[in-house]
Design an enzyme around this catalytic site. Structure first.
Site, short mmCIF file in Angstrom:
data_model
loop_
_atom_site.label_atom_id
_atom_site.label_comp_id
_atom_site.label_asym_id
_atom_site.label_seq_id
_atom_site.Cartn_x
_atom_site.Cartn_y
_atom_site.Cartn_z
N GLU A 15 0.84 -1.20 0.00
CA GLU A 15 0.00 0.00 0.00
C GLU A 15 0.87 1.25 0.00
OE1 GLU A 15 -1.46 1.69 3.65
OE2 GLU A 15 -1.23 -0.26 4.62
N LYS A 59 -4.89 -2.02 15.11
CA LYS A 59 -4.35 -1.23 16.21
C LYS A 59 -5.30 -1.27 17.41
CE LYS A 59 -1.58 1.99 13.47
NZ LYS A 59 -1.88 1.52 12.11
#
Length: 322
Positions: A37, A171
């Site tokens: 990405e 996360k």
């Protein structure tokens, strides 16, 4: 994108995308390719470290005999495989947009340059024939979803995009449990890479278990092949824990997270404003330690993705029944 840059000369158009010749040749020959990405480069890491890391990740793949395919949109053109000029532009230009799937047609029509998220990278890589993608962490369900309905487009896209995504979980600023529930509801297979516990990005483990554990890249390749043979169109998520030596200190992590969430609440931050605030707080309050863990996470995921891509390339082609 000027014709004198040399960028156009090394690219080919495939299914409406611009694909670097080395990537196209590797895909057509069945050689291993790993997509990367570009949001990490443009928005996830500080300058000039971001460009250094981007180049390092590509080198990690090349050293293992795998072709890197960093994905971005350059002047409105979805591009698979960036040369040094384009990579530098994504890393340094101040006006690089953050593009999820819904943003792609707009950026294309308006000729904008943008970095791709997990969702848009997965989609574009799949259209180019790439079957393995390495990222840092998935987007997921945000804390306080009942009030904000804030959920990453990554999850919905992965439910309809047949690619293996190597990540370190999500996360801890997100609602990890709710994210796992959504992946299950959406029918996305989740594999623990040599672990029975879902990783927590900055931390090697969370309190949540994974149902399926794999020990080798060949096992992931087999899961992917059988998913296609069964006509499934979902991604396969490979949850790869950051090595314990590289993880953030548990007590530091918990303290910073607790204080950051309290500050966000006092400031009445909601929706998209929450995540950038929490990540910036982590970077500041850990004196940059979270940044080093972030980089270790991505490097580790790229290494595992390379092994999976090599294993996939060694398998005979499986007919797609869709």
């Amino acid at each position: 994108m000027g014709a004198d840059s040399g960028f156009v000369d090394i690219l080919s158009v495939v299914r409406g995308l611009v694909v670097a010749d080395e990537v196209r040749a590797a895909v057509e020959a069945g050689r291993p390719v790993v997509a990367l990405e570009s949001t990490l480069i443009a928005h996830g890491l500080p300058r000039p470290r971001n460009l250094e890391v981007a180049a390092d990740l590509e080198t990690l793949l090349r050293d293992r005999g795998v072709t890197p395919a960093t994905v971005a949109v350059i002047d409105g053109i979805p591009t698979i495989g960036l040369d040094a000029i384009a990579l530098s532009r994504i890393a340094n230009a101040p006006d690089v947009a953050k593009l999820s799937v819904r943003d792609l047609p707009v950026a294309s029509a308006l000729g904008r340059t943008g970095a791709t998220t997990v969702a848009s990278t997965s989609l574009l890589a799949t259209r180019a024939g790439i079957g393995v993608f390495a990222t840092g962490g998935l987007g997921g369900v945000h804390r306080g979803w009942a009030d904000s309905a804030d959920e990453s487009a990554d999850l919905v896209t992965l439910a309809s995009t047949p690619i293996a995504v190597v990540c370190a979980g999500v996360k801890s600023i997100l609602d990890v449990g709710a994210t796992l529930e959504r992946l299950e509801t959406l029918g996305v297979p989740l594999l623990g890479w040599r672990t029975n516990t879902f990783p927590g990005f900055y931390l090697s483990r969370t309190e949540f278990a994974v149902d399926w554990r794999v020990e080798a890249a060949a096992e992931v390749a087999a899961v992917m092949a059988d998913a296609r043979a069964l006509g499934l169109r979902t991604a396969v998520v490979v949850a790869n824990p950051v090595p314990e030596a590289d993880q953030l200190d548990q007590e530091l992590h918990d303290r910073v997270l607790r204080e950051a969430l309290a500050q966000a609440s006092r400031r009445r931050l909601r929706g998209k404003a929450v995540t950038p605030f929490l990540l910036a707080t982590f970077h500041r309050e850990t004196a940059g330690a979270s940044l080093e863990t972030n980089i270790a996470v991505v490097r580790n995921n790229v290494t595992v993705a390379a092994d999976i891509a090599i294993a996939c390339s060694a398998r005979p082609a499986t007919p797609d029944r869709t």
